[in-house]
Scaffold this active site. Structure first.
Site, PDB file in Angstrom:
ATOM      1  N   ARG A   1      43.468  16.086  -1.903  1.00 37.46           N
ATOM      2  CA  ARG A   1      42.971  15.839  -3.259  1.00 37.46           C
ATOM      3  C   ARG A   1      41.461  15.714  -3.246  1.00 37.46           C
ATOM      4  O   ARG A   1      40.886  15.106  -2.346  1.00 37.46           O
ATOM      5  CB  ARG A   1      43.561  14.543  -3.830  1.00 37.46           C
ATOM      6  CG  ARG A   1      43.048  14.216  -5.238  1.00 37.46           C
ATOM      7  CD  ARG A   1      43.590  12.893  -5.743  1.00 37.46           C
ATOM      8  NE  ARG A   1      43.116  11.762  -4.967  1.00 37.46           N
ATOM      9  CZ  ARG A   1      41.922  11.190  -5.122  1.00 37.46           C
ATOM     10  NH1 ARG A   1      41.071  11.649  -6.022  1.00 37.46           N
ATOM     11  NH2 ARG A   1      41.559  10.165  -4.372  1.00 37.46           N
ATOM     12  N   VAL A   2      40.833  16.306  -4.259  1.00 39.67           N
ATOM     13  CA  VAL A   2      39.419  16.063  -4.528  1.00 39.67           C
ATOM     14  C   VAL A   2      39.310  15.480  -5.926  1.00 39.67           C
ATOM     15  O   VAL A   2      40.196  15.664  -6.757  1.00 39.67           O
ATOM     16  CB  VAL A   2      38.568  17.349  -4.404  1.00 39.67           C
ATOM     17  CG1 VAL A   2      38.481  17.776  -2.952  1.00 39.67           C
ATOM     18  CG2 VAL A   2      39.116  18.468  -5.265  1.00 39.67           C
ATOM     19  N   SER A   3      38.208  14.768  -6.177  1.00 35.98           N
ATOM     20  CA  SER A   3      38.096  13.987  -7.408  1.00 35.98           C
ATOM     21  C   SER A   3      37.635  14.771  -8.621  1.00 35.98           C
ATOM     22  O   SER A   3      37.873  14.363  -9.750  1.00 35.98           O
ATOM     23  CB  SER A   3      37.148  12.810  -7.185  1.00 35.98           C
ATOM     24  OG  SER A   3      37.627  12.001  -6.144  1.00 35.98           O
ATOM     25  N   THR A   4      36.953  15.886  -8.430  1.00 35.14           N
ATOM     26  CA  THR A   4      36.453  16.640  -9.572  1.00 35.14           C
ATOM     27  C   THR A   4      36.793  18.112  -9.422  1.00 35.14           C
ATOM     28  O   THR A   4      37.077  18.604  -8.328  1.00 35.14           O
ATOM     29  CB  THR A   4      34.916  16.518  -9.705  1.00 35.14           C
ATOM     30  OG1 THR A   4      34.308  17.183  -8.610  1.00 35.14           O
ATOM     31  CG2 THR A   4      34.490  15.057  -9.737  1.00 35.14           C
TER      32      THR A   4
ATOM     33  N   GLN B   1      34.669  20.147  -6.863  1.00 36.94           N
ATOM     34  CA  GLN B   1      34.865  20.019  -5.431  1.00 36.94           C
ATOM     35  C   GLN B   1      35.997  20.922  -4.947  1.00 36.94           C
ATOM     36  O   GLN B   1      36.830  21.366  -5.735  1.00 36.94           O
ATOM     37  CB  GLN B   1      35.172  18.561  -5.073  1.00 36.94           C
ATOM     38  CG  GLN B   1      34.012  17.615  -5.338  1.00 36.94           C
ATOM     39  CD  GLN B   1      34.398  16.173  -5.061  1.00 36.94           C
ATOM     40  OE1 GLN B   1      35.436  15.703  -5.484  1.00 36.94           O
ATOM     41  NE2 GLN B   1      33.534  15.478  -4.339  1.00 36.94           N
TER      42      GLN B   1
END
Length: 197
Positions: A8-11, A14
């Site tokens: 998972r990435v936050s944005t 990314q």
């Protein structure tokens, strides 16, 4: 045994390439990935799918623990879910690996730290209430949680994946105390002006 990876990435800007490469090297059979904030369970549908897919003997592999859990309590909740279905978890960059005895020990230590934190929170809360009463301060309902602790509980609720009841048990207060704390933040100034909390 199936090895499930979760990245998972936050944005949206990314990328998960670094995590995916590491998960592939770790031998994952299936990889779930998403670009979403960890701020709510609703914002992590792939994590929900991943957890549902896990069964006895399966291993959940992550690049780093902060990719799957936003707090110690969140991590412990996920670990309890894995234990219930007979699955384990492994981080490819950290010493968390419940497929071996040292990893299980680390998890037990995390649980002990969380229990200590809960006890300290309760003690501070009770001490604060006693001190306020000794100063003659009885402004209606006494808040069950200190401001900093209340903010943490509200943040955990807003992250998702936890109920009022679970937070109440975690912090040693009533469900209504947790609900009032959440309402103070989520209902806005008009709600507060009506004297609801």
């Amino acid at each position: 045994m199936t090895m499930y990876g979760y990245a998972r990435v936050s944005t949206r800007e990314q990328e998960t390439h670094l995590q995916l490469d590491a998960l592939n090297r770790a031998g994952c059979d299936v990889i779930f990935q998403e670009k979403a904030s960890g701020a709510s369970q609703r914002g992590r549908p792939e994590l929900a799918r991943c957890l549902l897919a896990l069964g006895r003997g399966d291993v959940l592999v992550v690049y780093k623990i902060d990719r799957i859990a936003r707090s110690l309590f969140d991590l412990l909740d996920i670990l309890r879910r894995l234990e219930k279905v007979g699955a384990t978890i492994k981080s490819v960059t950290e010493p968390l690996d419940t497929t071996n005895s040292m990893g299980v020990f680390v998890v037990q230590m995390l649980g002990a730290v969380a229990q200590l934190e809960r006890s300290m929170i309760r003690e501070r809360s009770i001490a604060g209430q006693i001190a306020a009463r000794e100063r003659g301060r009885e402004p209606g309902r006494v808040r069950s949680l200190e401001k900093e602790v209340e903010a943490r509980a509200v943040a955990e609720y807003r992250e998702g994946g936890v109920t009022y009841r679970e937070l109440a048990e975690r912090y040693g207060v009533s469900e209504s105390a947790v609900k009032r704390a959440v309402y103070r933040v989520t209902k806005g100034s008009d709600y507060l002006k009506r004297g609801k909390v």
